[in-house]
Design a protein around this motif. Sequence first.
Motif, PDB file in Angstrom:
ATOM      1  N   SER A   1      -3.905   8.672   4.546  1.00 60.08           N
ATOM      2  CA  SER A   1      -4.846   7.895   3.747  1.00 60.08           C
ATOM      3  C   SER A   1      -4.378   6.488   3.664  1.00 60.08           C
ATOM      4  CB  SER A   1      -4.774   8.358   2.388  1.00 60.08           C
ATOM      5  OG  SER A   1      -3.365   8.734   1.787  1.00 60.08           O
ATOM      6  N   ILE A   2      -3.333   5.832   4.497  1.00 57.41           N
ATOM      7  CA  ILE A   2      -3.119   4.774   4.553  1.00 57.41           C
ATOM      8  C   ILE A   2      -2.927   4.372   6.028  1.00 57.41           C
ATOM      9  CG2 ILE A   2      -1.430   2.662   3.848  1.00 57.41           C
ATOM     10  CD1 ILE A   2      -0.378   4.388   1.571  1.00 57.41           C
ATOM     11  N   THR A   3      -2.154   4.754   6.806  1.00 59.17           N
ATOM     12  CA  THR A   3      -1.904   4.543   8.090  1.00 59.17           C
ATOM     13  C   THR A   3      -3.123   4.657   8.935  1.00 59.17           C
ATOM     14  OG1 THR A   3       0.317   5.284   7.842  1.00 59.17           O
ATOM     15  CG2 THR A   3      -0.262   4.616  10.079  1.00 59.17           C
ATOM     16  N   LEU A   4      -3.595   5.712   9.188  1.00 64.49           N
ATOM     17  CA  LEU A   4      -4.723   6.042   9.900  1.00 64.49           C
ATOM     18  C   LEU A   4      -5.975   5.254   9.735  1.00 64.49           C
ATOM     19  CD1 LEU A   4      -5.022   9.935  10.932  1.00 64.49           C
ATOM     20  CD2 LEU A   4      -4.307   7.819  12.322  1.00 64.49           C
ATOM     21  N   PRO A   5      -6.572   5.095   8.226  1.00 65.29           N
ATOM     22  CA  PRO A   5      -7.311   4.191   7.993  1.00 65.29           C
ATOM     23  C   PRO A   5      -7.409   2.666   8.253  1.00 65.29           C
ATOM     24  CG  PRO A   5      -7.129   5.568   5.991  1.00 65.29           C
ATOM     25  CD  PRO A   5      -5.870   5.849   7.049  1.00 65.29           C
ATOM     26  N   ASN A   6      -6.009   2.244   8.031  1.00 63.00           N
ATOM     27  CA  ASN A   6      -5.610   0.785   8.514  1.00 63.00           C
ATOM     28  C   ASN A   6      -5.673   0.758   9.878  1.00 63.00           C
ATOM     29  OD1 ASN A   6      -5.085  -1.112   6.393  1.00 63.00           O
ATOM     30  ND2 ASN A   6      -3.956   0.697   5.411  1.00 63.00           N
ATOM     31  N   LEU A   7      -5.397   1.779  10.676  1.00 60.46           N
ATOM     32  CA  LEU A   7      -5.332   1.461  12.350  1.00 60.46           C
ATOM     33  C   LEU A   7      -6.582   1.850  12.923  1.00 60.46           C
ATOM     34  CD1 LEU A   7      -2.041   3.405  13.530  1.00 60.46           C
ATOM     35  CD2 LEU A   7      -2.421   1.039  13.500  1.00 60.46           C
ATOM     36  N   ARG A   8      -7.568   2.217  12.362  1.00 66.08           N
ATOM     37  CA  ARG A   8      -8.858   2.573  12.723  1.00 66.08           C
ATOM     38  C   ARG A   8      -9.442   1.561  13.659  1.00 66.08           C
ATOM     39  NH1 ARG A   8     -12.591   5.864   9.968  1.00 66.08           N
ATOM     40  NH2 ARG A   8     -14.193   4.309  10.010  1.00 66.08           N
TER      41      ARG A   8
ATOM     42  N   GLN B   1       0.778  -1.289  -0.149  1.00 65.38           N
ATOM     43  CA  GLN B   1       0.001   0.000  -0.103  1.00 65.38           C
ATOM     44  C   GLN B   1       1.168   1.202   0.124  1.00 65.38           C
ATOM     45  OE1 GLN B   1      -3.276   0.172   2.817  1.00 65.38           O
ATOM     46  NE2 GLN B   1      -3.891  -1.758   2.503  1.00 65.38           N
ATOM     47  N   TYR B   2       1.963   1.000   0.698  1.00 65.12           N
ATOM     48  CA  TYR B   2       2.929   2.346   0.760  1.00 65.12           C
ATOM     49  C   TYR B   2       3.613   2.468  -0.614  1.00 65.12           C
ATOM     50  CZ  TYR B   2       2.125   2.658   5.921  1.00 65.12           C
ATOM     51  OH  TYR B   2       1.390   2.885   7.031  1.00 65.12           O
ATOM     52  N   GLU B   3       3.888   1.440  -0.971  1.00 64.04           N
ATOM     53  CA  GLU B   3       4.741   1.542  -2.249  1.00 64.04           C
ATOM     54  C   GLU B   3       3.834   2.179  -3.386  1.00 64.04           C
ATOM     55  OE1 GLU B   3       6.069  -2.800  -2.771  1.00 64.04           O
ATOM     56  OE2 GLU B   3       7.100  -2.459  -0.915  1.00 64.04           O
ATOM     57  N   ALA B   4       2.550   1.438  -3.365  1.00 63.64           N
ATOM     58  CA  ALA B   4       1.739   2.028  -4.368  1.00 63.64           C
ATOM     59  C   ALA B   4       1.512   3.743  -4.231  1.00 63.64           C
ATOM     60  CB  ALA B   4       0.338   1.413  -4.496  1.00 63.64           C
ATOM     61  N   ALA B   5       1.202   3.969  -2.858  1.00 65.63           N
ATOM     62  CA  ALA B   5       1.071   5.555  -2.668  1.00 65.63           C
ATOM     63  C   ALA B   5       2.487   6.294  -3.045  1.00 65.63           C
ATOM     64  CB  ALA B   5       0.958   5.598  -1.170  1.00 65.63           C
ATOM     65  N   SER B   6       3.557   5.719  -2.768  1.00 63.62           N
ATOM     66  CA  SER B   6       4.803   6.638  -3.148  1.00 63.62           C
ATOM     67  C   SER B   6       4.867   6.713  -4.814  1.00 63.62           C
ATOM     68  CB  SER B   6       5.929   6.174  -2.507  1.00 63.62           C
ATOM     69  OG  SER B   6       6.651   4.956  -3.348  1.00 63.62           O
ATOM     70  N   LEU B   7       4.316   5.658  -5.384  1.00 67.15           N
ATOM     71  CA  LEU B   7       4.550   5.674  -7.097  1.00 67.15           C
ATOM     72  C   LEU B   7       3.565   6.667  -7.359  1.00 67.15           C
ATOM     73  CD1 LEU B   7       4.615   1.856  -8.099  1.00 67.15           C
ATOM     74  CD2 LEU B   7       6.433   3.484  -8.457  1.00 67.15           C
ATOM     75  N   ASP B   8       2.276   6.586  -6.733  1.00 62.23           N
ATOM     76  CA  ASP B   8       1.352   7.998  -7.110  1.00 62.23           C
ATOM     77  C   ASP B   8       1.990   9.176  -6.676  1.00 62.23           C
ATOM     78  OD1 ASP B   8      -0.192   5.971  -8.274  1.00 62.23           O
ATOM     79  OD2 ASP B   8      -1.614   5.888  -6.601  1.00 62.23           O
ATOM     80  N   GLY B   9       3.230   9.362  -6.023  1.00 63.66           N
ATOM     81  CA  GLY B   9       3.516  10.719  -5.847  1.00 63.66           C
ATOM     82  C   GLY B   9       3.062  11.145  -4.202  1.00 63.66           C
TER      83      GLY B   9
END
Lengths: 298, 299
Positions: free
Chosen positions: A211-218, A194-202
Amino acid sequence: MTTRRTSLQAYLLSAPALVIVALLFLFPSIYNVILSLQEISPFQGPGDGEWTGLGNFEYVFGNPEFWSIARNTVFWLTALTVLLRIVFGLALAVALHSPVLRRWKVRGLARTLVLIPWMVPQVVAIASWRWLLDGSSGVLNQVLVGSGLTDSGVAFLAQTSTVWWSIVAIIVWRELPFVVMVLLAGLQSIPDEQYEAASLDGAGGIRAFRSITLPNLRPVLTVVVLVTVIQTFNNFVYVWLTTGGGPGTYTAVLATELYSMAFFANKLGAGAAIGLVMTMIMAVFAVLYMRATRTEDQ
Amino acid sequence: MSTVTQQEGAPAPSRLRARRRDSSARRASDLVLLVPLAVVLLAIIFPVLWMVYSALRPVQDIAAGVSWSTLLDNISLDAFARLFEATNFEQYIVNSLLVCLVGTLCTVIVASLAGFALSRYSFRGRGAMFLLLVATQLLPFVVLITPVYLFFSQLGLLNSYPGIVLVYVAMTLPLAVLLMSGFFNGVPRTLDEAARMDGASTLTVIARVIAPLVWPGIVTVSVTAFIAMWEEFLFAQVFLTDDSLKTAQVGLAGLFGEYGTDWGVVMAASTIAAAPTIILFSFLQRRLVAGVAAGAIKG
């Protein structure tokens, strides 16, 4: 025939556990309701109580200090310390999760150190902090006076301007490791892709966190908040052994009020009434909280 | 496949230099995280270090406060000697050990039996039993103090070891049952069915076949239960008023003097009262943390 015999066996195996739970949880919680409707002292037998209807509740709510005690419990003891634990806990968990620590081979060490307050019993934590915060020879005051920040020692636990912040500091310090460890486990369960995809998207660090850490930790955060709120709201030790509710009744909370009412004022019925009020508040909180987090998910 | 790894294993000199420059830049930026983290971690462990250090200082040093120049000059066991002279702390430790060991043993045995029933049988009321065990976890323990006090005074269980052991077993039992049934679920049923075929009774199956297989789980449950009992304060304070029966935590709390506190003695007592939990925690740290974390995430 066999099924009847095996379920008999299951009942026999569970019996000791069920008897103990019934004797010390089920029966006392029902008995607490009865006690809250009676006037009874610790020196009387269980049957000697006098029925007073809602007298105990009138007495408890009629106490002019009741609302400040309730506010202390909800705001200072619970809400503030839980919020600080979540904020600091999240920051520490993210820091401990960073690959930097592994690169420097200090990950295990850092995680052990962060756990240390948790290994210390609550009473010991309070004793140590009372010594740190001691008004005359405590190390914090030695530093403050020595560096010229204050002229004389600050009696942290004896004056209203500092006493709650001192108690909050003790609670956050002792109870932070639990939050850090659970959040850390939550972070580890987020897939790297998920982080790799996000960093590819800039997406940058902050964007990825939101948008990744917080929703996953909810889901994990939900459980942590629920558990810490219930445990802290009902905690008696922190306030009782730091200030005894003082100065005056400035730091009194519901749990210490229950204890003083039952075992110092010898009004067990009023103590039971406070206990019932506490249970109700937590039950309402749990229901509302779970409903709120569930509708958010949909 | 092998050519690819060889190529990657031996990069061209220019690339190697670039990577080195890259990694030193990265190392410098690492410090932005590492330095603040180290400061925070030091602040977090400071109260515990200070507790042990204060316990090891002679009385005149404690009274004189902090003198940074002579920080490590006088180390002595004086405070511990004063503690054991002035109080019954050795008795409190023995009381705590006795209550917690007996309590842990009872919790593990009772929880194993019930956990086995939940894991291996489908019986009427099984769901209700689960619900009851989970519900007790949510019930505020402080609320039970008044009714249980009256109940115990009637049964003559105040100021007695059996009384406090019963409270402690009840306190740790619900979670222990849930954990044990989880551990038993991990053992294939075929194993105990085979033992039964050979004529073993249910209790023999639990003790001889299942228990050895879930040994790490039993250790985890025992340690968690022991730590919870060792730390408990409220019930011990209310139910054990005889000085000869007090536990270590109650004895420690009693040291806060009304007329000036001897902090060296309090820190010596604190160090002793914290020792068992710190030792047990260090031994089983990884497993305990994993258990707690898994519980919260699944829940």
